[in-house]
Design a protein around this motif. Sequence first.
Motif, PDB file in Angstrom:
ATOM      1  N   GLY A  42       0.821  -1.147   0.265  1.00 39.81           N
ATOM      2  CA  GLY A  42       0.097  -0.094   0.113  1.00 39.81           C
ATOM      3  C   GLY A  42       0.903   1.371  -0.175  1.00 39.81           C
ATOM      4  O   GLY A  42       0.160   2.155  -0.080  1.00 39.81           O
ATOM      5  N   ALA A  43       2.064   1.160  -0.078  1.00 41.59           N
ATOM      6  CA  ALA A  43       3.073   2.167   0.029  1.00 41.59           C
ATOM      7  C   ALA A  43       3.195   3.092  -1.385  1.00 41.59           C
ATOM      8  O   ALA A  43       3.472   4.296  -1.420  1.00 41.59           O
ATOM      9  CB  ALA A  43       4.293   2.084   0.288  1.00 41.59           C
ATOM     10  N   GLY A  44       2.756   2.457  -2.615  1.00 39.55           N
ATOM     11  CA  GLY A  44       2.528   3.030  -3.702  1.00 39.55           C
ATOM     12  C   GLY A  44       3.323   2.623  -4.820  1.00 39.55           C
ATOM     13  O   GLY A  44       3.632   3.324  -5.620  1.00 39.55           O
ATOM     14  N   LYS A  45       4.107   1.547  -4.489  1.00 35.43           N
ATOM     15  CA  LYS A  45       5.239   0.933  -5.344  1.00 35.43           C
ATOM     16  C   LYS A  45       4.581   0.812  -6.745  1.00 35.43           C
ATOM     17  O   LYS A  45       5.094   1.273  -7.884  1.00 35.43           O
ATOM     18  CB  LYS A  45       5.876  -0.105  -4.824  1.00 35.43           C
ATOM     19  CG  LYS A  45       6.747  -0.248  -3.433  1.00 35.43           C
ATOM     20  CD  LYS A  45       7.157  -1.318  -2.912  1.00 35.43           C
ATOM     21  CE  LYS A  45       6.194  -2.432  -2.755  1.00 35.43           C
ATOM     22  NZ  LYS A  45       5.104  -2.313  -1.833  1.00 35.43           N
ATOM     23  N   SER A  46       3.538  -0.017  -6.725  1.00 35.97           N
ATOM     24  CA  SER A  46       2.870  -0.488  -8.122  1.00 35.97           C
ATOM     25  C   SER A  46       2.255   0.682  -8.817  1.00 35.97           C
ATOM     26  O   SER A  46       2.590   0.708 -10.045  1.00 35.97           O
ATOM     27  CB  SER A  46       1.754  -1.438  -7.851  1.00 35.97           C
ATOM     28  OG  SER A  46       2.371  -2.817  -7.232  1.00 35.97           O
ATOM     29  N   SER A  47       1.723   1.587  -8.130  1.00 37.08           N
ATOM     30  CA  SER A  47       1.203   2.952  -8.679  1.00 37.08           C
ATOM     31  C   SER A  47       2.114   3.615  -9.405  1.00 37.08           C
ATOM     32  O   SER A  47       1.958   4.327 -10.397  1.00 37.08           O
ATOM     33  CB  SER A  47       0.441   3.610  -7.561  1.00 37.08           C
ATOM     34  OG  SER A  47      -0.722   2.908  -7.387  1.00 37.08           O
ATOM     35  N   SER A  48       3.228   3.904  -8.739  1.00 35.88           N
ATOM     36  CA  SER A  48       4.577   4.603  -9.244  1.00 35.88           C
ATOM     37  C   SER A  48       5.046   4.179 -10.396  1.00 35.88           C
ATOM     38  O   SER A  48       5.359   4.536 -11.309  1.00 35.88           O
ATOM     39  CB  SER A  48       5.566   4.670  -8.262  1.00 35.88           C
ATOM     40  OG  SER A  48       5.161   5.345  -7.117  1.00 35.88           O
ATOM     41  N   VAL A  49       5.132   2.567 -10.471  1.00 37.00           N
ATOM     42  CA  VAL A  49       5.872   1.845 -11.823  1.00 37.00           C
ATOM     43  C   VAL A  49       4.792   2.035 -12.961  1.00 37.00           C
ATOM     44  O   VAL A  49       4.963   2.361 -14.116  1.00 37.00           O
ATOM     45  CB  VAL A  49       6.099   0.471 -11.389  1.00 37.00           C
ATOM     46  CG1 VAL A  49       6.086  -0.361 -12.595  1.00 37.00           C
ATOM     47  CG2 VAL A  49       7.191   0.298 -10.432  1.00 37.00           C
ATOM     48  N   LYS A  50       3.255   2.210 -12.577  1.00 36.33           N
ATOM     49  CA  LYS A  50       2.071   2.101 -13.464  1.00 36.33           C
ATOM     50  C   LYS A  50       2.351   3.544 -14.063  1.00 36.33           C
ATOM     51  O   LYS A  50       1.977   3.790 -15.328  1.00 36.33           O
ATOM     52  CB  LYS A  50       1.102   1.672 -13.079  1.00 36.33           C
ATOM     53  CG  LYS A  50       0.774   0.329 -12.847  1.00 36.33           C
ATOM     54  CD  LYS A  50      -0.445   0.025 -12.064  1.00 36.33           C
ATOM     55  CE  LYS A  50      -0.618  -1.699 -11.707  1.00 36.33           C
ATOM     56  NZ  LYS A  50      -1.884  -1.839 -10.907  1.00 36.33           N
ATOM     57  N   VAL A  51       2.690   4.488 -13.284  1.00 37.51           N
ATOM     58  CA  VAL A  51       2.697   5.989 -14.124  1.00 37.51           C
ATOM     59  C   VAL A  51       3.956   6.025 -14.762  1.00 37.51           C
ATOM     60  O   VAL A  51       3.811   6.441 -16.042  1.00 37.51           O
ATOM     61  CB  VAL A  51       2.820   7.040 -12.932  1.00 37.51           C
ATOM     62  CG1 VAL A  51       3.335   8.356 -13.227  1.00 37.51           C
ATOM     63  CG2 VAL A  51       1.450   7.055 -12.175  1.00 37.51           C
ATOM     64  N   ILE A  52       4.900   5.623 -14.537  1.00 38.39           N
ATOM     65  CA  ILE A  52       6.474   5.607 -15.327  1.00 38.39           C
ATOM     66  C   ILE A  52       5.912   4.792 -16.490  1.00 38.39           C
ATOM     67  O   ILE A  52       6.463   5.138 -17.393  1.00 38.39           O
ATOM     68  CB  ILE A  52       7.450   4.884 -14.235  1.00 38.39           C
ATOM     69  CG1 ILE A  52       7.909   5.581 -13.064  1.00 38.39           C
ATOM     70  CG2 ILE A  52       8.785   4.664 -15.410  1.00 38.39           C
ATOM     71  CD1 ILE A  52       9.000   5.151 -12.467  1.00 38.39           C
ATOM     72  N   ALA A  53       5.571   3.653 -16.314  1.00 39.57           N
ATOM     73  CA  ALA A  53       5.259   2.708 -17.524  1.00 39.57           C
ATOM     74  C   ALA A  53       4.133   3.115 -18.582  1.00 39.57           C
ATOM     75  O   ALA A  53       3.833   2.520 -19.428  1.00 39.57           O
ATOM     76  CB  ALA A  53       4.825   1.214 -17.043  1.00 39.57           C
ATOM     77  N   GLY A  54       3.357   4.318 -18.246  1.00 41.14           N
ATOM     78  CA  GLY A  54       2.283   4.699 -18.990  1.00 41.14           C
ATOM     79  C   GLY A  54       1.048   4.138 -18.847  1.00 41.14           C
ATOM     80  O   GLY A  54       0.153   4.362 -19.750  1.00 41.14           O
ATOM     81  N   ALA A  55       0.932   3.153 -17.887  1.00 35.33           N
ATOM     82  CA  ALA A  55      -0.327   2.216 -17.943  1.00 35.33           C
ATOM     83  C   ALA A  55      -1.454   3.233 -17.184  1.00 35.33           C
ATOM     84  O   ALA A  55      -2.586   2.769 -17.270  1.00 35.33           O
ATOM     85  CB  ALA A  55       0.100   0.927 -16.785  1.00 35.33           C
TER      86      ALA A  55
END
Length: 106
Positions: A42-55
């Motif tokens: 819940g710290a935002g790791k996946s959301s950060s990666v998805k933003v970087i990846a354009g998802a």
Amino acid sequence: MSDQPLLALKEVTKSYGAVRALDGVSFDVNAGEIVALVGDNGAGKSSSVKVIAGAVQPDGGQVVFDGEERHWTSPREAQVSGIETLYQDMGLAPHLSVSGNIFLGR
């Protein structure tokens, strides 16, 4: 070598309804640097990666890649720019090797 980071997130925010997944996330990655994104669930790791990846699109802040602010609308756009993303979940084709999943569709 440039003084600027290769990738920078600057005050990035992202909400999913009432859930604030990213609240002012900022970090830099320099060329040739290996970085691990770690934290609690819940710290935002996946959301950060998805933003970087354009998802997913951030609600606010900036994504700067190779000196330019970017607004990718799809993972393919990010990929064409040089962003490659490997997610932690199982590959799309579990019968293929890791490298086979990486190059799937190419």
